[in-house]
Design a protein around this motif. Structure first.
Motif, short mmCIF file in Angstrom:
data_model
loop_
_atom_site.label_atom_id
_atom_site.label_comp_id
_atom_site.label_asym_id
_atom_site.label_seq_id
_atom_site.Cartn_x
_atom_site.Cartn_y
_atom_site.Cartn_z
N GLU A 449 71.72 -55.71 -99.24
CA GLU A 449 72.11 -54.35 -99.68
C GLU A 449 71.48 -53.31 -98.77
OE1 GLU A 449 70.50 -53.10 -103.48
OE2 GLU A 449 68.61 -54.15 -103.14
N HIS A 450 72.07 -52.17 -98.80
CA HIS A 450 71.54 -50.99 -98.11
C HIS A 450 71.26 -49.96 -99.21
CE1 HIS A 450 72.45 -47.41 -95.14
NE2 HIS A 450 71.24 -47.37 -95.64
N ILE A 451 69.97 -49.73 -99.46
CA ILE A 451 69.61 -48.73 -100.47
C ILE A 451 69.37 -47.41 -99.74
CG2 ILE A 451 67.95 -48.12 -102.26
CD1 ILE A 451 67.13 -51.11 -102.36
N GLU A 452 69.98 -46.35 -100.26
CA GLU A 452 69.82 -45.04 -99.61
C GLU A 452 69.29 -44.03 -100.62
OE1 GLU A 452 74.12 -45.17 -97.29
OE2 GLU A 452 73.70 -43.69 -98.83
N LEU A 453 68.40 -43.19 -100.16
CA LEU A 453 67.98 -42.03 -100.94
C LEU A 453 68.39 -40.80 -100.13
CD1 LEU A 453 66.38 -41.41 -103.61
CD2 LEU A 453 64.38 -41.06 -102.16
N THR A 454 69.34 -40.07 -100.66
CA THR A 454 69.87 -38.90 -99.94
C THR A 454 69.99 -37.74 -100.92
OG1 THR A 454 72.13 -39.46 -100.48
CG2 THR A 454 71.30 -40.32 -98.40
N PRO A 472 68.08 -43.36 -105.85
CA PRO A 472 68.72 -44.15 -104.80
C PRO A 472 70.06 -44.75 -105.24
CG PRO A 472 66.84 -45.32 -105.75
CD PRO A 472 66.91 -44.01 -106.44
N VAL A 473 70.89 -45.03 -104.25
CA VAL A 473 72.11 -45.79 -104.52
C VAL A 473 72.11 -47.00 -103.59
CG1 VAL A 473 73.52 -43.84 -105.30
CG2 VAL A 473 73.44 -44.41 -102.87
N SER A 474 72.79 -48.04 -104.05
CA SER A 474 72.82 -49.26 -103.26
C SER A 474 74.26 -49.58 -102.90
CB SER A 474 72.23 -50.39 -104.10
OG SER A 474 72.58 -51.62 -103.53
N GLY A 475 74.46 -50.06 -101.67
CA GLY A 475 75.81 -50.45 -101.26
C GLY A 475 75.75 -51.32 -100.02
N THR A 476 76.93 -51.56 -99.44
CA THR A 476 76.97 -52.33 -98.19
C THR A 476 77.94 -51.67 -97.20
OG1 THR A 476 78.67 -53.71 -99.20
CG2 THR A 476 76.44 -54.59 -99.21
N ALA A 477 78.63 -50.64 -97.67
CA ALA A 477 79.74 -50.09 -96.89
C ALA A 477 79.32 -49.46 -95.58
CB ALA A 477 80.48 -49.07 -97.75
N ARG A 478 78.10 -48.97 -95.50
CA ARG A 478 77.72 -48.27 -94.28
C ARG A 478 77.11 -49.17 -93.22
NH1 ARG A 478 77.44 -42.41 -95.52
NH2 ARG A 478 76.54 -42.23 -97.60
N VAL A 479 77.24 -50.49 -93.42
CA VAL A 479 76.65 -51.40 -92.44
C VAL A 479 77.75 -52.27 -91.83
CG1 VAL A 479 74.88 -53.16 -92.04
CG2 VAL A 479 74.55 -51.45 -93.84
N ALA A 480 77.84 -52.24 -90.49
CA ALA A 480 78.81 -53.09 -89.79
C ALA A 480 78.04 -54.19 -89.07
CB ALA A 480 79.59 -52.26 -88.79
N ASN A 496 65.99 -45.13 -96.19
CA ASN A 496 66.89 -46.29 -96.23
C ASN A 496 66.10 -47.58 -96.32
OD1 ASN A 496 69.67 -45.06 -95.11
ND2 ASN A 496 67.91 -44.09 -94.12
N VAL A 497 66.63 -48.49 -97.12
CA VAL A 497 66.04 -49.83 -97.22
C VAL A 497 67.18 -50.81 -96.96
CG1 VAL A 497 64.77 -51.44 -98.70
CG2 VAL A 497 64.48 -48.97 -99.01
N LEU A 498 67.06 -51.56 -95.86
CA LEU A 498 68.12 -52.53 -95.51
C LEU A 498 67.57 -53.91 -95.74
CD1 LEU A 498 68.69 -50.15 -92.79
CD2 LEU A 498 70.74 -51.18 -93.80
N ARG A 499 68.16 -54.60 -96.71
CA ARG A 499 67.63 -55.91 -97.11
C ARG A 499 68.57 -56.99 -96.62
NH1 ARG A 499 67.50 -56.52 -102.80
NH2 ARG A 499 66.19 -58.31 -102.33
N PHE A 500 67.98 -58.00 -95.95
CA PHE A 500 68.77 -59.11 -95.41
C PHE A 500 68.27 -60.44 -95.94
CE2 PHE A 500 68.80 -55.69 -92.32
CZ PHE A 500 70.13 -55.60 -91.96
#
Ligand code: AHR
Length: 502
Positions: A449-454, A472-480, A496-500
């Motif tokens: 997931e990609h967690i964003e605080l904006t 924060p919101v979590s998604g995957t759409a902004r990562v290619a 941003n928190v990018l979890r793999f």
């Protein structure tokens, strides 16, 4: 289109293992941190000991590994004996550090109980302002000696058969500050810290000790203070402390967001100074750092000047944190992680109500401030091994700093969980930026997931009535993804928190 920033992740190039105590916090007898924060008998959520369970739940979600107590400036005038024994017999005292009345209805034993309920370990500070080695060793004996002496048996009589086994102890607080009760020169403090350290470890050789470094990079005695204090204490202590708060007093957000560059420099200088003393002493021992007070602190400064003295638990240091403060806290967390090889402990100052991620109303609600989120993400996902931060970013100049990277980032590999987390702040105030995350050294990495605080408003805050304005919101759409290189779009001014999965 090429990205503005890149982070190359090499799994075998490691900075060091994160000591979980890096995500510690701090509770001082100050304002409503204890009374109305942790402890409020009669509150609808209070448990049988008067601990607010609504606050405990918010603290537990942060997974706070260690909490420093009871100060802060408060500790330099504190008699720990005032806070133990039957609550009804405890003495009220004038508290000179913050000009309040201390009722002492909460003390060491209640704090240890509270820590156990919160899943945290206590970190105790001893008073080296008005007191010295004798009271310090007595406190260690009361807290940690099993039984069979006056003080350990006194603890048992107070209802605590098992020793508290408090592992981490601070040798006073900010002793370089003229505001400190019993402030000292570096040599005066170095001597008393050494003598206290000796006897405290003679009582309990398993404890670890933190000696006071400078109160901030702005102290006139910094960094000579560190050199002198360590020359006295090097062989007897395990950590040297650092404290630092930042603020946006003049509305210069570009400079404010770059505050962590000063923090990086501070850490670097204290490591260099400690290593200088190590070399001078021909020592084999490595001195570690305890950044045991850090945060943003400035919003409440004016309001605090208007508070009438000699009240119990007035609303002191109640900073209401903005979204931009959360970005600075995020950058500070990245600074701590980048030096996880030497910074083993750190305490976000503080935890509840007083410059805190958690706010409460007396008798009422509890909620998360903006800064709660980066702190929680780092604590929950930042355990493991920090990888060498091979980061390239476009840069900007501002009034206080030059060459400020737009993107600040660090990666932590948690081998046990099979996860890798990239923490990143985009400091750019108007543009989203691409961050290339090169994960070729891991096979088959996939995004969790990609967690964003904006926020559209840098000054947005969370309040009791609007507690989720910033969250924060979590998604995957902004990562290619292309091969093993992931490109994340980091929104303008964002955490941003990018979890793999790796
Ligand atoms: O955290 C608030 C205060 O800041 C602490 O009491 C003191 O150590 C520092 O100056």
């Amino acid at each position: 289109m090429s990205s503005a920033a890149k982070i190359k992740i090499e799994k075998d190039f490691q900075v060091g293992k994160v000591d979980p105590r890096l995500f510690g916090s701090f509770i001082e007898h100050l304002g409503r941190a204890v009374y109305g924060g942790l402890y409020e008998p009669g509150h609808p959520s209070a448990d049988e000991q008067g601990f607010r369970t609504d606050v405990l739940e918010l603290v537990k979600a942060l997974q706070v590994p260690i909490v420093r107590y009871p100060g802060g400036n408060f500790v330099s005038g504190y008699n720990w004996e005032d806070g133990v024994g039957p609550i009804g017999q405890r003495k009220r005292r004038l508290e000179l550090a913050w000009r309040t009345i201390e009722p002492n209805t909460f003390g060491l034993n209640e704090f240890v109980d509270w820590c156990r309920k919160a899943g945290s370990e206590p970190m105790m500070a001893v008073n080296l302002g008005t007191r010295g080695p004798n009271e310090a060793r007595e406190l260690v004996e009361y807290a940690n000696h099993p039984s069979g002496t006056y003080l350990s048996d006194l603890r048992i009589r107070h209802g605590y058969r098992e020793p508290h086994r408090i592992r981490t102890w601070c040798l006073g607080n900010e002793m370089d500050g003229p505001w400190q009760i019993g402030g000292k020169t570096a040599s005066e403090y170095g001597r008393i810290a050494l003598e206290s350290a000796k006897v405290m470890k003679w009582v309990d050789p398993s404890i670890e000790l933190v000696v006071c470094g400078s109160s901030s990079t702005e102290m006139p005695t910094y960094p000579e203070w560190e050199a002198t204090v360590l020359e006295h204490t090097y062989d007897h202590v395990d950590y040297i402390s650092l404290h630092r708060y930042y603020g946006n007093r003049d509305g210069d957000t570009a400079s404010f967001l770059a505050s962590s560059l000063d923090m990086d420099d501070f850490i670097h200088t204290v490591i260099a100074t400690a290593d200088y003393v190590k070399a001078k002493k021909r020592s084999k021992k490595k001195m570690y750092l305890s950044f045991d007070e850090w945060n943003v602190w400035f919003h409440s400064n004016d309001a605090d000047k208007k508070i009438e003295p000699w009240q119990i638990a007035p609303p002191q240091l109640e900073d209401v944190y903005t979204f931009e403060d959360a970005l600075v806290v995020g950058c500070m967390l990245i600074s701590l992680l980048k030096r996880a090889d030497r910074v083993k402990m750190a305490c976000l100052a503080q935890l509840v109500n007083v410059i805190a991620p958690i706010m409460t109303e007396n008798g009422g609600r509890a909620w998360r401030q903006t800064i709660y989120y980066p702190y929680m993400h780092a604590s929950v996902y930042g355990r493991g091994t920090v990888l060498v931060p091979l980061v390239q970013s476009s840069k900007y100049d501002c009034r206080k700093y030059t060459d400020v990277p737009h993107v600040e980032a660090v990666a932590v590999h948690n081998g046990e969980a099979g996860e890798l987390t990239v923490f990143a702040v985009n400091r750019h105030l108007s543009d989203a930026l691409g961050l290339d995350i090169d994960l070729r050294s891991f096979e088959n990495a996939s995004l969790i997931e990609h967690i964003e605080l904006t926020s559209d408003d840098l000054k947005a805050v969370n309040t009791a009535d609007n507690p989720d304005r910033v969250k924060p919101v979590s998604g995957t759409a902004r990562v290619a993804k292309e091969d093993a290189v992931f490109t994340a779009q980091l929104p303008k001014a964002s955490w941003n928190v990018l979890r793999f999965k790796v």
